[in-house]
Design an enzyme around this catalytic site. Sequence first.
Site, short mmCIF file in Angstrom:
data_model
loop_
_atom_site.label_atom_id
_atom_site.label_comp_id
_atom_site.label_asym_id
_atom_site.label_seq_id
_atom_site.Cartn_x
_atom_site.Cartn_y
_atom_site.Cartn_z
N GLU A 174 0.81 -1.22 0.00
CA GLU A 174 0.00 0.00 0.00
C GLU A 174 0.85 1.28 0.00
O GLU A 174 0.54 2.24 -0.70
CB GLU A 174 -0.95 -0.01 1.20
CG GLU A 174 -2.10 -0.98 1.09
CD GLU A 174 -1.71 -2.42 1.44
OE1 GLU A 174 -2.56 -3.30 1.29
OE2 GLU A 174 -0.54 -2.64 1.85
N HIS A 207 -10.73 -5.78 9.73
CA HIS A 207 -11.51 -5.50 8.54
C HIS A 207 -12.72 -4.62 8.85
O HIS A 207 -13.61 -4.47 8.00
CB HIS A 207 -11.99 -6.79 7.88
CG HIS A 207 -10.90 -7.59 7.23
ND1 HIS A 207 -9.91 -8.20 7.95
CD2 HIS A 207 -10.65 -7.87 5.93
CE1 HIS A 207 -9.10 -8.84 7.13
NE2 HIS A 207 -9.52 -8.65 5.90
#
Length: 356
Positions: A89, A158
């Site tokens: 990322e 998540h």
Amino acid sequence: PACCFRCCSFPPSPPAAEIGWSLCGVWLPVAETLLFNALREAIDEEMARDPHVCVMGEDVGQYGGSYKVTKDLYEKYGELRVLDTPIAENSFAGMAVGAAMTGLRPIVEGMNMGFLLLAFNQISNNMGMLRYTSGGNFTIPTVVRGPGGVGRQLGAEHSQRLEAYFHAVPGIKIVAVSTPTNAKGLMKAAIRDNNPVLFFEHVLLYNLSETIPEGDYICALDQAEVVQQGSDLTILTYSRMRHHCLKAVKQLEQEGVSVELIDLVSLKPFDMETIARSIRKTHRVIVVEECMKTGGIGAELLALITEHCFDDLDGRPIRLSSQDIPTPYNGTLENLTIIQPHQIVEAAQQLIAGRL
């Protein structure tokens, strides 16, 4: 750092339909659009309109994105405009900054927004600041988008709500979508904006469907939406909580309480003009958020309301937020950590009765 497995369920592909009224007076089927398809349409239309628009992220290409927001775009525009990246990322967020500096308009997908914590340095120190630190020599027209929020038993890592994490970063705009209509309009506006935009989507809203306006429909990035007019109480909310609030408002209306419901949409900057106008009318306000209570969006919003609207309030402003704990995997415990419609109703009843 990011998932190497498919933890996300696929949205259904066929759109729903409803009956609509045509100008010639005949009832005709009107196709509805699912939220994930509304986002895909917006990206597709902007890529067709502007060859500088490109997409990058994990599995955005041949796989079509973890929630199919980029489905079929790889085949249509090729691998140079829809770029599958490694699970890195920080690296591909930095690549997006460099691409924007050289004239492209990148859209960065975080497979899950929680993973973008690994790109925090690039988003804050580079994406948000380079326009200023370069003396205006560079603009960074970048959209960082992806699924976030508390899903259904996705676990703590998540279920991140990162809007408060990035809220203090100078130089960026933040929006949160809640319907297919504003999802498409805001995405198109975000792509065209010359500033970096953090674009928050909720993992449980992708399958919402509604009929969206045709043509080049664009929403303002800095304006709240008055979902419903009212006179007794203002409720401020955003993202998935809009729909929890609508359930609460329906019950409150049966009890004779007139609620003005406002979807913030823009989390940075807040549309204080719309918010203040509503509070001057109702004199009471509740902020409902899925963000954590400590240091959350609601905390900053209540500070501004106290600064600008203190004399207009007939009761203390109320903040209904998630508990300050990692989101449990257990479904029952997960529901207990976030605000539910009955809690909104109870808070409104007490505020109206003067007990808060």
